[in-house]
Scaffold this motif. Sequence first.
Motif, PDB file in Angstrom:
ATOM      1  N   HIS A   1      25.972  -7.338 -38.950  1.00 44.76           N
ATOM      2  CA  HIS A   1      25.305  -8.622 -39.155  1.00 44.76           C
ATOM      3  C   HIS A   1      25.705  -9.631 -38.088  1.00 44.76           C
ATOM      4  O   HIS A   1      26.708  -9.465 -37.401  1.00 44.76           O
ATOM      5  CB  HIS A   1      25.583  -9.187 -40.558  1.00 44.76           C
TER       6      HIS A   1
ATOM      7  N   GLU B   1      33.907  -9.536 -36.318  1.00 43.18           N
ATOM      8  CA  GLU B   1      34.452  -9.259 -37.644  1.00 43.18           C
ATOM      9  C   GLU B   1      34.362  -7.742 -37.850  1.00 43.18           C
ATOM     10  O   GLU B   1      33.265  -7.215 -38.078  1.00 43.18           O
ATOM     11  CB  GLU B   1      33.619 -10.013 -38.692  1.00 43.18           C
TER      12      GLU B   1
ATOM     13  N   HIS C   1      30.287 -15.569 -36.070  1.00 40.15           N
ATOM     14  CA  HIS C   1      30.898 -14.273 -35.804  1.00 40.15           C
ATOM     15  C   HIS C   1      29.842 -13.181 -35.813  1.00 40.15           C
ATOM     16  O   HIS C   1      28.703 -13.412 -36.237  1.00 40.15           O
ATOM     17  CB  HIS C   1      32.016 -13.936 -36.799  1.00 40.15           C
TER      18      HIS C   1
ATOM     19  N   GLU D   1      23.893 -13.682 -41.597  1.00 37.29           N
ATOM     20  CA  GLU D   1      24.778 -14.407 -42.501  1.00 37.29           C
ATOM     21  C   GLU D   1      24.761 -15.876 -42.086  1.00 37.29           C
ATOM     22  O   GLU D   1      24.847 -16.183 -40.895  1.00 37.29           O
ATOM     23  CB  GLU D   1      26.207 -13.845 -42.404  1.00 37.29           C
TER      24      GLU D   1
HETATM   25 CO    CO Z   1      30.433 -11.903 -41.821  1.00 33.40          CO
END
Ligand code: CO
Length: 160
Positions: A95, A71, A25, A145
């Motif tokens: 991110h 997200e 994501h 991430e």
């Molecule tokens: Co995330």
Amino acid sequence: VIDWAETAADRDLASVIGHAPRVDHIGIAVRSIAAARSIYELLGMPVGAIETIEREQVRVAMVAIEGTRLELLEPTADDSTIGRFLAKRGEGLHHVAFSVQDVDAIFAQLTTAKVKLASAHVGLGAGSHRYFFVHPSAAGGVLIEIVGVASQLANLPEPA
Ligand code: CO
């Protein structure tokens, strides 16, 4: 089946991660999910239900895209990770999350390589996925991430 590993170095990496990392994501910091969602809806991307993650002082909504998700991250407090990001940088890309087969192996590998991480351990996040962050200073200014694939969700204790 690993079809992307062409060199010996690729094969070494593949033996650790099991498959080519995918974009799980893309995290986007917003002041208001209610305000931010309409552009995605106009583009034909469904926006999912909002989930509040109290521990991280954030409200999250996932936007469905073929092959990955956005997200949307809205802070519930100014003094939170996303709240501080908005104050410093404003709204925008926060991110990029990659999914890997074995999140613990990657965490250990990066720790051994002395890569600066933004997480002290592999944590348990929304939807029970396991994750950690690589510090932007170790990744060209991008907060990365790393998340484990779904098969790793079971039987794992909640970190403190
Ligand atoms: Co995330």
